[in-house]
Write a protein that holds these residues in place. Structure first.
Motif, short mmCIF file in Angstrom:
data_model
loop_
_atom_site.label_atom_id
_atom_site.label_comp_id
_atom_site.label_asym_id
_atom_site.label_seq_id
_atom_site.Cartn_x
_atom_site.Cartn_y
_atom_site.Cartn_z
N ARG A 45 26.92 7.71 55.52
CA ARG A 45 25.67 8.17 54.92
C ARG A 45 25.81 9.47 54.12
O ARG A 45 25.30 9.59 53.01
N THR A 46 26.49 10.45 54.68
CA THR A 46 26.61 11.75 53.98
C THR A 46 27.46 11.64 52.72
O THR A 46 27.13 12.24 51.70
N THR A 47 28.56 10.90 52.83
CA THR A 47 29.40 10.72 51.64
C THR A 47 28.62 9.98 50.57
O THR A 47 28.66 10.33 49.39
N LEU A 48 27.89 8.96 51.00
CA LEU A 48 27.14 8.15 50.05
C LEU A 48 26.03 8.97 49.38
O LEU A 48 25.77 8.82 48.19
N ALA A 49 25.42 9.86 50.15
CA ALA A 49 24.31 10.66 49.62
C ALA A 49 24.69 11.42 48.35
O ALA A 49 23.87 11.66 47.48
N LYS A 50 25.97 11.79 48.26
CA LYS A 50 26.42 12.53 47.07
C LYS A 50 26.53 11.63 45.86
O LYS A 50 26.59 12.10 44.72
N ARG A 51 26.60 10.31 46.12
CA ARG A 51 26.85 9.39 45.00
C ARG A 51 25.63 8.57 44.60
O ARG A 51 25.69 7.81 43.64
N ILE A 52 24.55 8.72 45.38
CA ILE A 52 23.33 7.99 45.03
C ILE A 52 22.14 8.95 44.93
O ILE A 52 22.19 10.06 45.45
N GLY A 53 21.11 8.49 44.24
CA GLY A 53 19.86 9.23 44.17
C GLY A 53 18.76 8.31 44.68
O GLY A 53 18.82 7.11 44.48
N VAL A 54 17.79 8.90 45.38
CA VAL A 54 16.77 8.07 45.99
C VAL A 54 15.38 8.65 45.73
O VAL A 54 15.18 9.85 45.91
N VAL A 55 14.46 7.81 45.31
CA VAL A 55 13.06 8.23 45.23
C VAL A 55 12.22 7.20 45.97
O VAL A 55 12.14 6.04 45.56
N PHE A 56 11.68 7.60 47.09
CA PHE A 56 10.71 6.75 47.78
C PHE A 56 9.35 7.34 47.48
O PHE A 56 9.06 8.46 47.89
N GLY A 57 8.54 6.60 46.73
CA GLY A 57 7.23 7.07 46.28
C GLY A 57 6.45 7.86 47.32
O GLY A 57 5.85 8.88 47.01
N GLN A 58 6.52 7.41 48.57
CA GLN A 58 5.71 8.02 49.63
C GLN A 58 6.32 9.30 50.18
O GLN A 58 5.62 10.20 50.60
N ARG A 59 7.68 9.34 50.21
CA ARG A 59 8.34 10.49 50.83
C ARG A 59 8.85 11.44 49.77
O ARG A 59 9.19 11.04 48.68
N VAL A 86 27.72 -0.03 49.23
CA VAL A 86 27.22 0.63 48.02
C VAL A 86 28.29 1.64 47.63
O VAL A 86 28.74 2.43 48.48
N CYS A 87 28.72 1.61 46.38
CA CYS A 87 29.83 2.44 45.91
C CYS A 87 31.06 2.23 46.80
O CYS A 87 31.81 3.19 47.07
N GLY A 88 31.24 1.05 47.31
CA GLY A 88 32.38 0.75 48.16
C GLY A 88 32.27 1.32 49.57
O GLY A 88 33.24 1.29 50.34
N LEU A 89 31.11 1.84 49.92
CA LEU A 89 30.94 2.46 51.25
C LEU A 89 29.91 1.70 52.06
O LEU A 89 28.95 1.13 51.51
N GLU A 90 30.09 1.74 53.37
CA GLU A 90 29.08 1.16 54.24
C GLU A 90 27.99 2.22 54.42
O GLU A 90 28.26 3.31 54.94
N PRO A 91 26.75 1.93 53.97
CA PRO A 91 25.75 2.99 53.86
C PRO A 91 25.47 3.78 55.13
O PRO A 91 25.45 5.02 55.08
N VAL A 92 25.26 3.14 56.28
CA VAL A 92 24.90 3.90 57.47
C VAL A 92 26.09 4.72 57.98
O VAL A 92 25.96 5.91 58.24
#
Ligand SMILES: Nc1ncnc2c1ncn2[C@@H]1O[C@H](COP(=O)(O)OP(=O)(O)OP(=O)(O)O)[C@@H](O)[C@H]1O
Ligand SMILES: [Mg+2]
Length: 318
Positions: free
Chosen positions: A83-97, A74-80
């Motif tokens: 993870r911290t670098t990716l967090a700056k480039r993605i937004g996440v909404v999990f309905g439950q959390r 995702v964004c050229g990065l391996e997500p796990v």
């Protein structure tokens, strides 16, 4: 492409109690070899029945869960791994959390997020202003998050996910449990985001109206496998969904009458109501022929129902 997954898998080992003392290990393939590529700026609906593997996929794309197999970037990065670098480039909404601070007023959660993500003040102010207008946050921005209604909190979550200007937004059931007005607010907001075109969105939902209103592209997953990837129209043509005409007649339908371009699928109300299924011919032509054959009282043309098509898709896959 901004998201690419090849042969993505996630197996869960579950322990089931068998009898009084024995426990049996079984492996559930929650995601079973998913290939998915998403281009920058796309808005993709990721749908499927309960337990299909949607949330598990999103967790792997956002680095929350590590895959059991396959490749994902995702964004050229391996997500796990990133993870911290990716967090700056993605937004996440999990309905439950929630990503908001339960005891703080909503607005203070936003300020905290600005510091965590080190967002320049001017960017933050501009984005917050935009969200406040589009999602009507004014009414509850000073309310502690724990006191917000579900719809209010969801609007807050969307804002929180966007304040750092992410390139990709992952939404897991963003309209679940919302009333019609809140749903509309969220949809309008997302379609506005889509129009601007700089944010890629992947969203899961059980509300097919979300899909019809928002997503040109639909990826359907069932039992961990992709069973459709294409537009809503392609799904209709794959299932040969047809438009229908329902006509109320001044005189009874003449027995055995046929019209070019349509098939008579029902005659009701003592012959005064006829349902015709179009074979792809334009409705206007069929209506003209129909009006010539029998005087009409009333008429409606019905679009194929996306729920029917999706239900058939889910059933076929079982
Ligand atoms: N942590 C876990 N441990 C064991 N099994 C899990 C775990 N998380 C998910 N599963 C199983 O994986 C499968 C896929 O679950 P997932 O939550 O991805 O489905 P979903 O498509 O999001 O469904 P829903 O529409 O109900 O949200 C289900 O069979 C579920 O029981
Ligand atoms: Mg889910």
């Amino acid at each position: 492409m901004i998201i690419s997954a090849r042969g993505l898998r996630k197996d869960f080992t579950v322990h089931r109690k068998v009898g009084r003392f024995r426990r049996e290990r079984t492996v559930v393939s929650a995601v079973d070899g998913v290939d998915l590529t998403v281009e920058r700026g796309e808005m993709v609906g990721y749908i499927g029945p309960n337990g299909a593997g949607k949330s598990t996929t999103l967790k792997m794309l956002t680095g929350v869960l590590s895959p059991s197999g396959g490749e994902v970037q995702v964004c050229g990065l391996e997500p796990v791994a990133k993870r911290t670098t990716l967090a700056k480039r993605i937004g996440v909404v999990f309905g439950q959390r929630s990503q908001l601070w339960w005891d703080l007023p909503l607005g203070e959660s936003f300020s905290l997020l600005r510091h965590i993500y080190r967002v320049p003040e001017t960017d933050h102010t501009a984005r917050l202003k935009q969200c406040t207008e589009l999602l009507a946050l004014d009414e509850f921005i000073h309310t502690p998050v724990r006191q917000l209604s579900l719809g209010q909190r969801m609007r807050g979550e969307l804002t929180a996910a966007l304040l750092h200007g992410p390139e990709v937004l992952f939404l897991d059931e963003p309209t679940i449990g919302l009333d019609v007005l809140s749903k509309q607010a969220v949809r309008t907001f997302l379609s506005e985001l889509d129009t601007r075109g700089d944010t890629t969105v992947v969203l899961t939902t059980h509300d097919l109206a979300d899909i019809e209103k928002l997503c040109r592209r639909l990826v359907v997953i069932d039992h961990g496998k992709v069973v459709h990837d294409g537009t809503v129209d392609e799904l209709h043509s794959r299932y040969r969904s047809r438009r229908t005409i329902v006509a109320d007649l001044e005189l009874p339908w003449p027995d055995g009458l046929t019209l070019p371009g349509a098939v008579v699928t029902a005659v009701e109300a003592e012959g005064r109501r006829v349902t015709l299924t179009l074979d792809g011919t334009a409705a206007g032509e069929v209506v003209a022929a129909l009006a010539k054959a029998v005087p009409l009282r009333d008429l409606s043309v019905q679009e194929p129902d996306i729920e029917d098509v999706i239900a058939r898709l889910y059933r076929d896959d079982n």
